[in-house]
Design a protein around this motif. Structure first.
Motif, PDB file in Angstrom:
ATOM      1  N   ASP A   8      34.461  46.480  52.193  1.00 54.79           N
ATOM      2  CA  ASP A   8      33.364  47.437  51.926  1.00 54.79           C
ATOM      3  C   ASP A   8      33.169  47.675  50.559  1.00 54.79           C
ATOM      4  O   ASP A   8      32.647  47.783  49.511  1.00 54.79           O
ATOM      5  CB  ASP A   8      33.742  48.324  52.563  1.00 54.79           C
ATOM      6  CG  ASP A   8      33.534  48.209  53.668  1.00 54.79           C
ATOM      7  OD1 ASP A   8      32.851  47.730  54.631  1.00 54.79           O
ATOM      8  OD2 ASP A   8      34.769  49.219  54.626  1.00 54.79           O
TER       9      ASP A   8
ATOM     10  N   LYS B  58      31.010  45.142  48.431  1.00 54.89           N
ATOM     11  CA  LYS B  58      30.054  45.676  48.375  1.00 54.89           C
ATOM     12  C   LYS B  58      29.639  46.399  47.623  1.00 54.89           C
ATOM     13  O   LYS B  58      28.189  46.836  47.756  1.00 54.89           O
ATOM     14  CB  LYS B  58      29.710  45.652  50.194  1.00 54.89           C
ATOM     15  CG  LYS B  58      28.618  45.520  50.707  1.00 54.89           C
ATOM     16  CD  LYS B  58      28.195  45.427  51.985  1.00 54.89           C
ATOM     17  CE  LYS B  58      26.678  46.086  52.364  1.00 54.89           C
ATOM     18  NZ  LYS B  58      26.602  45.904  53.995  1.00 54.89           N
ATOM     19  N   VAL B  59      29.902  47.902  47.408  1.00 51.92           N
ATOM     20  CA  VAL B  59      29.613  48.516  47.099  1.00 51.92           C
ATOM     21  C   VAL B  59      29.279  48.501  45.470  1.00 51.92           C
ATOM     22  O   VAL B  59      28.624  48.927  44.847  1.00 51.92           O
ATOM     23  CB  VAL B  59      30.396  49.648  46.801  1.00 51.92           C
ATOM     24  CG1 VAL B  59      30.561  50.990  46.328  1.00 51.92           C
ATOM     25  CG2 VAL B  59      30.298  50.471  48.579  1.00 51.92           C
TER      26      VAL B  59
ATOM     27  N   THR C 185      23.838  39.333  51.734  1.00 54.13           N
ATOM     28  CA  THR C 185      23.999  40.097  50.113  1.00 54.13           C
ATOM     29  C   THR C 185      23.828  39.460  49.382  1.00 54.13           C
ATOM     30  O   THR C 185      23.006  39.371  48.036  1.00 54.13           O
ATOM     31  CB  THR C 185      24.736  41.028  50.392  1.00 54.13           C
ATOM     32  OG1 THR C 185      25.196  41.839  51.965  1.00 54.13           O
ATOM     33  CG2 THR C 185      24.655  42.681  49.606  1.00 54.13           C
TER      34      THR C 185
ATOM     35  N   ASP D  14      18.551  39.908  46.834  1.00 53.92           N
ATOM     36  CA  ASP D  14      17.241  41.402  47.024  1.00 53.92           C
ATOM     37  C   ASP D  14      16.766  41.255  45.604  1.00 53.92           C
ATOM     38  O   ASP D  14      15.020  41.482  45.018  1.00 53.92           O
ATOM     39  CB  ASP D  14      17.376  42.559  47.702  1.00 53.92           C
ATOM     40  CG  ASP D  14      18.626  43.454  46.760  1.00 53.92           C
ATOM     41  OD1 ASP D  14      19.116  43.332  45.528  1.00 53.92           O
ATOM     42  OD2 ASP D  14      18.853  44.323  46.620  1.00 53.92           O
ATOM     43  N   SER D  15      17.277  41.431  44.274  1.00 53.08           N
ATOM     44  CA  SER D  15      17.041  41.122  43.071  1.00 53.08           C
ATOM     45  C   SER D  15      16.387  39.847  42.936  1.00 53.08           C
ATOM     46  O   SER D  15      15.727  39.798  41.734  1.00 53.08           O
ATOM     47  CB  SER D  15      17.808  41.119  41.855  1.00 53.08           C
ATOM     48  OG  SER D  15      18.569  40.236  42.255  1.00 53.08           O
TER      49      SER D  15
ATOM     50  N   SER E 206      26.283  46.167  44.976  1.00 54.76           N
ATOM     51  CA  SER E 206      25.417  46.446  44.934  1.00 54.76           C
ATOM     52  C   SER E 206      24.532  47.873  43.719  1.00 54.76           C
ATOM     53  O   SER E 206      23.611  48.053  43.628  1.00 54.76           O
ATOM     54  CB  SER E 206      24.855  48.176  46.487  1.00 54.76           C
ATOM     55  OG  SER E 206      26.359  49.232  45.620  1.00 54.76           O
ATOM     56  N   GLU E 207      25.438  47.731  42.723  1.00 53.65           N
ATOM     57  CA  GLU E 207      24.922  48.652  41.287  1.00 53.65           C
ATOM     58  C   GLU E 207      25.062  47.004  40.260  1.00 53.65           C
ATOM     59  O   GLU E 207      24.554  47.610  39.073  1.00 53.65           O
ATOM     60  CB  GLU E 207      26.634  49.460  40.874  1.00 53.65           C
ATOM     61  CG  GLU E 207      26.488  50.353  41.981  1.00 53.65           C
ATOM     62  CD  GLU E 207      27.504  51.603  41.518  1.00 53.65           C
ATOM     63  OE1 GLU E 207      28.310  51.115  40.705  1.00 53.65           O
ATOM     64  OE2 GLU E 207      27.557  52.711  42.411  1.00 53.65           O
TER      65      GLU E 207
ATOM     66  N   ARG F  42      22.567  39.206  43.594  1.00 50.29           N
ATOM     67  CA  ARG F  42      21.910  40.323  44.751  1.00 50.29           C
ATOM     68  C   ARG F  42      20.862  39.287  45.304  1.00 50.29           C
ATOM     69  O   ARG F  42      20.141  38.752  44.338  1.00 50.29           O
ATOM     70  CB  ARG F  42      21.746  41.726  44.432  1.00 50.29           C
ATOM     71  CG  ARG F  42      22.987  42.117  44.425  1.00 50.29           C
ATOM     72  CD  ARG F  42      22.888  43.814  43.918  1.00 50.29           C
ATOM     73  NE  ARG F  42      20.858  44.610  44.406  1.00 50.29           N
ATOM     74  CZ  ARG F  42      20.812  45.127  42.921  1.00 50.29           C
ATOM     75  NH1 ARG F  42      21.011  45.351  42.062  1.00 50.29           N
ATOM     76  NH2 ARG F  42      19.503  45.436  43.483  1.00 50.29           N
TER      77      ARG F  42
ATOM     78  N   LEU G 113      29.548  38.065  52.060  1.00 53.02           N
ATOM     79  CA  LEU G 113      28.633  38.740  51.544  1.00 53.02           C
ATOM     80  C   LEU G 113      27.455  37.644  51.538  1.00 53.02           C
ATOM     81  O   LEU G 113      26.289  37.876  50.802  1.00 53.02           O
ATOM     82  CB  LEU G 113      28.285  39.793  50.592  1.00 53.02           C
ATOM     83  CG  LEU G 113      29.560  40.852  50.156  1.00 53.02           C
ATOM     84  CD1 LEU G 113      30.281  40.901  48.593  1.00 53.02           C
ATOM     85  CD2 LEU G 113      29.123  41.857  50.758  1.00 53.02           C
TER      86      LEU G 113
END
Length: 240
Positions: A178, A181-182, A220, A236-237, A185-186, A234, A215
């Protein structure tokens, strides 16, 4: 400390005060060297160091001035004396950590104060130059350097607070997965495992490695490269 700092170098004068005059200078972006200050002569060094150490302790004992004000003043005097042939800047950073630790400010164990200074090098030299004017005559104003060092310490505490809050963002202690992951994410762009370790000071190396592996497995993150050159980004990036 100076002896140990230079132990694994070719220099033979580790732990000894300077034997030749030196100067405080900075190198501009174009490579030009600018002399900022002319320190004390070698024969003046030993008594000057003894004097600032005894005066610092005396001021601490009297408790008339807050330690966060005294520490920058001591460091400014140390830098103006420039007591060693080499390593004065690095010694001042070690002394910063030591004096802060002695006063109960332990943020340097988690956030690199030296990096914070390196990242604001121009502001550091500007504050030093403004604070050492008239130092030889005892008429200098240390406030610019005090304000600079306080801003560095404050920025390190804010960064530490931001990192620690990741681990407790839900009100209960999170798992290493967790927390990482947080943190990721930034992140923008590629980053290394070492950067994640620095960004998640509550976690150990094996916990971070395990979290990164999970991850990657859950999509992720994307692993880039292998071995020591392994980087992450990431998913998604990359897709966007």
């Amino acid at each position: 400390m100076h002896r140990d700092l230079l132990k694994f170098t070719n220099y033979s004068y580790g732990g000894q005060f300077k034997t030749t005059p030196n100067e405080i200078d900075m190198v501009l972006a174009n490579g030009e060297k600018v002399v900022l200050f002319k320190p004390l002569e070698p024969y003046e060094t030993a008594p000057a160091i003894e004097a600032i150490c005894s005066k610092y302790q005396e001021a601490l004992d009297k408790e008339l001035v807050d330690e966060l004000i005294l520490i920058p003043c001591f460091l400014l005097d140390f830098l103006c004396i420039h007591p060693f042939n080499d390593g004065n800047g690095r010694m001042s950073r070690l002394l910063t950590l030591l004096l802060l630790y002695r006063s109960g400010y332990l943020v340097g164990q988690y956030i690199s104060i030296e990096k914070a200074i390196a990242d604001t090098q121009e502001a550091y030299y500007d504050a030093l130059q403004r604070a050492d004017q008239g130092w030889h005559e005892g008429t200098n104003d240390p406030k610019p350097f005090i304000k600079y060092m306080l801003s560095i310490i404050l920025s390190c505490y804010k960064e530490f607070e931001a990192r620690v809050s990741i681990a407790y963002s839900s009100g209960t202690k999170s798992t290493s997965y967790d927390v990482v992951k947080v943190y990721v994410s930034e992140r923008i762009g590629k980053f290394s495992k070492q950067e994640v370790l620095m960004g998640c000071p509550s976690l150990g190396s094996s916990s971070v490695e395990s979290a990164l592996k999970k991850l990657v497995e859950d999509g992720t993150l994307v692993r880039i490269g292998a071995g020591r050159k392994t980087m992450y980004a990431r998913a998604d990036s990359i897709m966007s």
